[in-house]
Design a protein around this motif. Structure first.
Motif, short mmCIF file in Angstrom:
data_model
loop_
_atom_site.label_atom_id
_atom_site.label_comp_id
_atom_site.label_asym_id
_atom_site.label_seq_id
_atom_site.Cartn_x
_atom_site.Cartn_y
_atom_site.Cartn_z
N UNK A 29 0.48 -1.51 -0.04
CA UNK A 29 0.20 -0.02 0.17
C UNK A 29 0.69 1.16 -0.10
N UNK A 30 2.36 1.02 -0.25
CA UNK A 30 2.75 2.42 0.33
C UNK A 30 3.98 2.47 -1.10
N UNK A 31 4.51 3.54 -0.95
CA UNK A 31 4.60 4.86 -2.87
C UNK A 31 6.62 4.25 -1.78
N UNK A 96 9.51 5.29 2.83
CA UNK A 96 7.55 4.95 1.72
C UNK A 96 6.58 5.58 2.65
N UNK A 97 5.81 6.14 2.21
CA UNK A 97 4.71 7.22 2.07
C UNK A 97 3.48 5.85 1.65
N UNK A 98 2.34 7.03 2.57
CA UNK A 98 1.03 5.47 1.81
C UNK A 98 0.39 6.68 1.05
N UNK A 99 1.03 8.09 1.33
CA UNK A 99 -0.62 8.98 0.95
C UNK A 99 0.11 9.27 -0.98
N UNK A 100 1.42 9.27 -0.81
CA UNK A 100 1.90 10.07 -2.18
C UNK A 100 2.76 9.65 -2.47
N UNK A 101 3.63 9.38 -3.53
CA UNK A 101 5.27 9.46 -4.32
C UNK A 101 5.83 11.12 -3.93
#
Length: 121
Positions: A29-31, A96-101
């Motif tokens: 789920x992560x970018x 890593x981030x959930x919302x965006x890259x």
């Protein structure tokens, strides 16, 4: 928690594959992005892969030489580095981030500990 490994010492023109392994979360789920920081220099964006896995982004300095990919079943993102140059020498970090890259590291909530890549001339 992220853990980056796979760095080492390689001659110019050689290859390495870095791995970023996630534990305790569903990595799919992560970018995920790779950054690097050379001594005395700022941290630079290297590559990113969005959570769906098919879209990738690269810094101009590595385009055509580096490839980012992911294996969600293994909770792992890879950075394949070919045709390495001495200027690629740095500590490489995955984030890593959930919302965006983003090409900006401040956007990422989770970071690995870094792995040293040294390219000799």
């Amino acid at each position: 928690q992220l853990q980056a490994y796979g760095g080492g010492l390689v001659q110019a023109g050689g290859s390495l594959r870095l791995s970023c392994v996630a534990s305790g979360r569903t990595f799919s789920s992560y970018n995920v992005a790779w950054f690097r920081q050379a001594p005395g220099k700022e941290r630079d964006f290297v590559a990113a892969i969005v959570w769906r896995g098919s879209t990738t982004f690269y810094a101009d300095s590595v385009k055509g030489r580096f490839t980012v990919s992911r294996d969600n079943a293994k909770n792992t993102v890879y950075l394949r580095m070919n045709s390495l140059k001495p200027e690629d020498t740095a500590v490489y970090y995955c984030a890593a981030d959930l919302s965006s890259w983003s090409r900006d590291g401040i956007s990422y909530d989770h970071w690995g500990q870094g792995t040293q890549v040294t390219v000799s001339s």
